[in-house]
Scaffold this active site. Structure first.
Site: not given
Ligand code: UN1
Length: 508
Positions: A187, A261, A295, A396
């Site tokens: 999904k 994550e 993230c 965040e």
């Molecule tokens: C995310 O934000 O879920 O190198 C992953 C990095 C990115 C990946 C981020 N290519 O931090």
């Protein structure tokens, strides 16, 4: 399926897309759809996608289950061959996929090309693993007995992903899962259904047998149905910590394996001995790349007092100059935010920062004007005078929002860096080797970059976080294959007699 997308953001006609279940394109059982729009140009309707329900999930899980035996029994090197072909297809379609992704989720074309490249790397890396998937062979404590461990697939994997890396992150999950012999129900985020669909189309074209990969579009309720379905054995999720905690509770109750994550509040420490020009480039890319919606975004600059003012001035000058716009236009350096709610959240944090006593050094408002008014644009925003206990130092924001914290020593920098509930990525700019090694050891994060920004994951290296960011698993690299396989321990006794471990071979 005819493609109506154009790269300049105008749809020639609006297409209705489908789910992909058991080797067939199908509408949602409800017959309903939802709209997918370009966040840089809200008037640009990309398509309508199936508004799925638990009924569609049930059909997808059954299809994945039916395909499982055939797939797990295919030799892993042959499964790897399909992944290699998939890597070739993604390579051919790199530009097409990247343009579609930019149109759908906003980050500029140079970034979405990187997103597809990460998928290509992941495909080729997984393909090679088909010829490894090592177990262990070790001596037995008894005579004429052979001990080994082998890896077996687990079953049906539910894959629930976010919109910010709408091709790369699903591939981190799906490619190792299928290489290991599992089947998948995927999904994508409801903010990036088209990218998810194009990825699945590439997988179909690579030759995965029917039912190995199933696509169910929709919102959180669809994800919930995947998690709660008794036929899914493994859940892998990228998204908010709040949703992850909820999923974890269900998976714990239902004895499912799960990997998360989630959020980050990633620090970049800049010491007084750092190369400030290098740090500046890393901070701009880390904080404002993907409009801060990663993230792994740099959301805290922890800077030594001796270089604080100089670095902040350098940052302000360059960040103020960033060219905002539609990411499929060449000049664009920073795209829009994903939607109106995301903008409102950043606006809320601007107010929170002001009320807590931080100083607005740059931005703080929606970006308007030529080419921006039909999209969700926000100015690059920098707050100085942030202290470690402020909410904008800990929570965040997920936007182009950098909190600057001044420190007096390296010890203080590490203490401040660790003073958050998350632990995904981190960066340290210094020329001092001792500080670099202390940072590797002492920063509470799954990833530490020395003299590089907080982003830059490579497909063949483990990716993941500690504390509130994850639950101990890693994506990418060799470690991800531990997550998608079950270990079977095998003892072969060829002595022809009954041998009792711990009894026959130990004298009292
Ligand atoms: C995310 O934000 O879920 O190198 C992953 C990095 C990115 C990946 C981020 N290519 O931090």
């Amino acid at each position: 399926m005819a493609e109506t997308m154009t790269t300049n953001g105008t749809a020639t006609d609006v297409q209705t897309f489908q789910n992909y279940i058991g080797g067939q394109w199908r509408d949602a059982a409800s017959g309903e759809t939802f709209e997918d729009r370009n966040p840089a140009r809200q008037s640009d309707l990309i398509g309508r996608f199936p508004k799925s329900t638990a009924e569609d999930v049930d059909a997808a899980v059954k299809a994945a289950r039916d395909a499982y035996d055939g797939w797990r029994l295919m030799p892993a090197p042959q499964r790897g061959d399909i992944l290699r072909k998939l890597g070739d297809i993604l390579t051919e379609r790199k530009s097409e996929l990247a343009h579609a992704m930019t149109r759908e989720m906003g980050k500029p074309f140079f970034e979405t090309k990187g997103d597809v490249q990460e998928a290509i790397d992941t495909a080729y890396y997984a393909a090679t693993e088909g010829r490894r998937l090592f177990g262990h062979t070790v001596p037995s404590e008894l005579s004429n007995k052979f001990n080994m461990s082998i890896r077996l697939p687990i079953g049906v994997v539910g894959v629930i992903t976010a919109w910010n890396f709408p091709v790369a992150v699903p591939t981190w999950k799906m490619f190792p899962a299928v290489l290991a012999g599992n089947t998948v129900v995927f999904k994508p985020s409801e903010e990036a259904p088209h990218s998810g669909m194009l990825l699945v189309q590439a997988m179909i074209d690579a030759g995965f047998p029917d039912g190995v990969v199933n696509l169910v579009q929709g919102a959180g309720d669809v994800g919930q149905a995947i998690v709660e379905h008794e036929g899914t054995n493994v859940i892998t999720f990228t998204g908010s910590t709040e949703t992850g905690s909820h999923i974890g509770a269900v998976c714990g109750r239902m004895h499912k394996r799960f990997s998360f994550e989630m959020g980050g509040k990633n620090p970049a420490i800049v010491m007084e001995d750092a190369d400030l020009d290098l740090a500046l480039e890393g901070l701009l890319w880390g904080a404002f790349g993907t409009t801060g919606q990663r993230c792994t975004a740099t959301s805290r600059l922890i800077v030594h007092e001796d270089v604080h003012d100089k670095l902040v001035d350098m940052l302000k000058a360059r960040a103020a100059d960033l060219q905002l716009g539609y990411g499929n236009e060449d000049a664009t350096e920073m795209g829009p935010m994903i939607n109106g709610k995301a903008i409102e959240k950043v606006e809320r944090y601007v107010e929170i920062a002001k009320n807590e006593g931080a100083t607005l050094a740059l931005g703080g408002e929606r970006a308007t004007g030529d080419g921006l008014d039909d999209g969700h644009f926000f100015q690059p925003t920098i707050f100085t005078g942030v202290t470690p206990e402020m909410r904008v130092a800990k929570e965040e924001v997920f936007g182009p929002f950098l909190s600057v914290i001044k420190i007096k020593s390296f010890d203080e920098a590490i203490e401040v860096a660790n003073n958050i509930p998350y632990g995904l990525s981190s960066a340290v700019y210094t020329k001092d080797v001792a500080r670099a090694f202390r940072a590797m050891r002492d920063i509470e994060a799954g990833i530490t970059y020395i003299n590089g920004p907080t982003i830059g994951a490579e497909a063949h290296m483990p990716f993941g976080g500690v504390k509130g960011t994850g639950n101990g698993h890693r994506e990418g690299g060799w470690e991800v294959f531990d997550f998608y396989t079950e270990t079977k321990t095998v003892y072969v006794d060829y002595s022809g007699t009954l041998q009792k471990a711990q009894i026959d071979n130990v004298e009292d």
